[in-house]
Design an enzyme around this catalytic site. Sequence first.
Site, PDB file in Angstrom:
ATOM      1  N   SER A   1       1.007  -1.018   0.066  1.00  0.00           N
ATOM      2  CA  SER A   1       0.012   0.038  -0.175  1.00  0.00           C
ATOM      3  C   SER A   1       0.957   1.285  -0.031  1.00  0.00           C
ATOM      4  CB  SER A   1      -0.865   0.063   1.386  1.00  0.00           C
ATOM      5  OG  SER A   1      -1.608   1.251   1.422  1.00  0.00           O
TER       6      SER A   1
ATOM      7  N   TYR B   1      -1.693  -0.667  10.381  1.00  0.00           N
ATOM      8  CA  TYR B   1      -1.887  -0.853   8.887  1.00  0.00           C
ATOM      9  C   TYR B   1      -0.600  -0.366   8.102  1.00  0.00           C
ATOM     10  CZ  TYR B   1      -3.718  -0.818   3.993  1.00  0.00           C
ATOM     11  OH  TYR B   1      -4.017  -0.871   2.729  1.00  0.00           O
TER      12      TYR B   1
HETATM   13  N1  LIG Z   1      -8.595  -0.024  -1.729  1.00  0.00           N
HETATM   14  C1  LIG Z   1      -7.264   0.498  -1.877  1.00  0.00           C
HETATM   15  O1  LIG Z   1      -7.317   1.651  -2.003  1.00  0.00           O
HETATM   16  C2  LIG Z   1      -6.029  -0.040  -1.211  1.00  0.00           C
HETATM   17  C3  LIG Z   1      -5.031   0.817  -1.613  1.00  0.00           C
HETATM   18  C4  LIG Z   1      -3.667   0.219  -1.084  1.00  0.00           C
HETATM   19  C5  LIG Z   1      -3.603  -1.095  -0.646  1.00  0.00           C
HETATM   20  N2  LIG Z   1      -4.773  -1.968  -0.732  1.00  0.00           N
HETATM   21  C6  LIG Z   1      -4.883  -3.320  -0.191  1.00  0.00           C
HETATM   22  O2  LIG Z   1      -5.253  -4.312  -1.050  1.00  0.00           O
HETATM   23  C7  LIG Z   1      -5.813  -5.384  -0.560  1.00  0.00           C
HETATM   24  C8  LIG Z   1      -7.534  -5.529  -0.810  1.00  0.00           C
HETATM   25  O3  LIG Z   1      -8.065  -4.405  -0.100  1.00  0.00           O
HETATM   26  P1  LIG Z   1      -9.268  -4.019  -0.683  1.00  0.00           P
HETATM   27  O4  LIG Z   1      -9.394  -2.648  -0.852  1.00  0.00           O
HETATM   28  O5  LIG Z   1      -9.940  -4.819  -1.292  1.00  0.00           O
HETATM   29  O6  LIG Z   1     -10.286  -3.942   0.721  1.00  0.00           O
HETATM   30  P2  LIG Z   1     -11.454  -4.613   1.169  1.00  0.00           P
HETATM   31  O7  LIG Z   1     -12.641  -4.623   0.103  1.00  0.00           O
HETATM   32  O8  LIG Z   1     -11.820  -4.414   2.556  1.00  0.00           O
HETATM   33  O9  LIG Z   1     -10.997  -6.259   0.964  1.00  0.00           O
HETATM   34  C9  LIG Z   1     -10.249  -7.040   2.004  1.00  0.00           C
HETATM   35  C10 LIG Z   1      -9.883  -8.471   1.570  1.00  0.00           C
HETATM   36  O10 LIG Z   1      -9.159  -9.023   2.514  1.00  0.00           O
HETATM   37  C11 LIG Z   1      -9.826 -10.227   3.031  1.00  0.00           C
HETATM   38  N3  LIG Z   1      -9.587 -10.550   4.495  1.00  0.00           N
HETATM   39  C12 LIG Z   1      -9.571  -9.590   5.275  1.00  0.00           C
HETATM   40  N4  LIG Z   1      -9.528 -10.128   6.448  1.00  0.00           N
HETATM   41  C13 LIG Z   1      -9.285 -11.371   5.966  1.00  0.00           C
HETATM   42  C14 LIG Z   1      -8.908 -12.530   7.129  1.00  0.00           C
HETATM   43  N5  LIG Z   1      -9.065 -12.571   8.394  1.00  0.00           N
HETATM   44  N6  LIG Z   1      -8.939 -13.619   6.457  1.00  0.00           N
HETATM   45  C15 LIG Z   1      -8.898 -13.944   5.174  1.00  0.00           C
HETATM   46  N7  LIG Z   1      -9.112 -12.602   4.318  1.00  0.00           N
HETATM   47  C16 LIG Z   1      -9.513 -11.520   4.950  1.00  0.00           C
HETATM   48  C17 LIG Z   1     -11.176  -9.744   2.537  1.00  0.00           C
HETATM   49  O11 LIG Z   1     -11.913 -11.168   2.370  1.00  0.00           O
HETATM   50  P3  LIG Z   1     -13.573 -11.378   3.006  1.00  0.00           P
HETATM   51  O12 LIG Z   1     -14.130 -10.221   3.485  1.00  0.00           O
HETATM   52  O13 LIG Z   1     -14.125 -11.858   1.564  1.00  0.00           O
HETATM   53  O14 LIG Z   1     -13.444 -12.310   3.969  1.00  0.00           O
HETATM   54  C18 LIG Z   1     -11.246  -9.019   1.319  1.00  0.00           C
HETATM   55  O15 LIG Z   1     -11.476  -9.970   0.158  1.00  0.00           O
HETATM   56  C19 LIG Z   1      -5.269  -5.278   0.833  1.00  0.00           C
HETATM   57  O16 LIG Z   1      -4.476  -5.887   1.268  1.00  0.00           O
HETATM   58  C20 LIG Z   1      -5.475  -3.679   0.972  1.00  0.00           C
HETATM   59  O17 LIG Z   1      -4.450  -3.335   2.037  1.00  0.00           O
HETATM   60  C21 LIG Z   1      -6.007  -1.480  -1.117  1.00  0.00           C
END
Ligand SMILES: NC(=O)c1ccc[n+]([C@@H]2O[C@H](COP(=O)([O-])OP(=O)(O)OC[C@H]3O[C@@H](n4cnc5c(N)ncnc54)[C@H](OP(=O)(O)O)[C@@H]3O)[C@@H](O)[C@H]2O)c1
Length: 258
Positions: free
Chosen positions: A148, A162
Amino acid sequence: MTNLFDISGKVAIVTGGANGLGRMITEGLVTAGARVYFTSRKEADCRATEAELAGSGDFRGIAADLSTPEGVVAFARTYLESEDKLDILINNAGRTWGAPIESFPDKAWTQVMAVNVQAPFTLVRELLPALRKAASAENPARVINIGSIAGAAAEKLSAYSYASSKAAIHHLSKVLAADLAADNITVNALVPGYFPTSMTSHIRAEDEKLTGLLERVPLGRMGTAADMVGTCIFLSSRAGAYVTGVNLSVDGGMLGCR
Ligand SMILES: NC(=O)c1ccc[n+]([C@@H]2O[C@H](COP(=O)([O-])OP(=O)(O)OC[C@H]3O[C@@H](n4cnc5c(N)ncnc54)[C@H](OP(=O)(O)O)[C@@H]3O)[C@@H](O)[C@H]2O)c1
């Protein structure tokens, strides 16, 4: 030089692949012809994503909670009941925790580090034989860890554990890349800026916050599924076979243009 971005026939895992960024990546890899195993904590989300992707390719959802080493090991074992090799491991599952510094709870450290740092490491460890089996000098196995921008710059998110966890996964990617290069396994971190998922809903919900964010993005917009899938396919295909130990920003220039 005609099939540089071909990933058809490869076997991939996308953790957290039923929702958010992971869902985008799952669909992108399936559409590109990979066989994709994706996880969600919720059985219902696995089945719903399978239903939505029906007819588009080869995939399977596996319910897994990756917040404990036992949960990670159990998922790896389930995968290995079906496959003995793994071409692409995308450690995407992640969680965040935002709170004012005065009330930031201790449990926000253990719980965030467990999912964002320890789980990717444990999964690599458990799946190493399968990664090694898929790997060759011409066509390495690939590990892609989703980091991130918050782990590379001081974003004002009050997400202390985080941000630290993401800096850790960036560095862990380099350490693993150095260790596993001899096995023909590449390890890179993708460093997203801001994408429209539930993790950024608090920013997108307020016009003022969204405008403030977009003013900081040199390319002037949030990321899209194609931006994330494109970089995953690059790192997973022949095109990215000579790239390892890199933290690759996918952020519209937020880090690179500073
Ligand atoms: N969105 C952004 O702008 C952004 C920016 C930088 C980095 N990221 C990174 O991208 C990745 C995905 O995030 P997102 O934006 O898609 O957020 P999100 O919609 O909140 O998704 C988080 C994902 O992580 C999974 N997860 C969370 N806790 C878990 C656990 N205990 N065991 C297994 N799976 C778990 C969730 O799975 P379920 O809910 O289906 O169980 C979900 O698929 C993360 O690593 C995040 O840090 C996102």
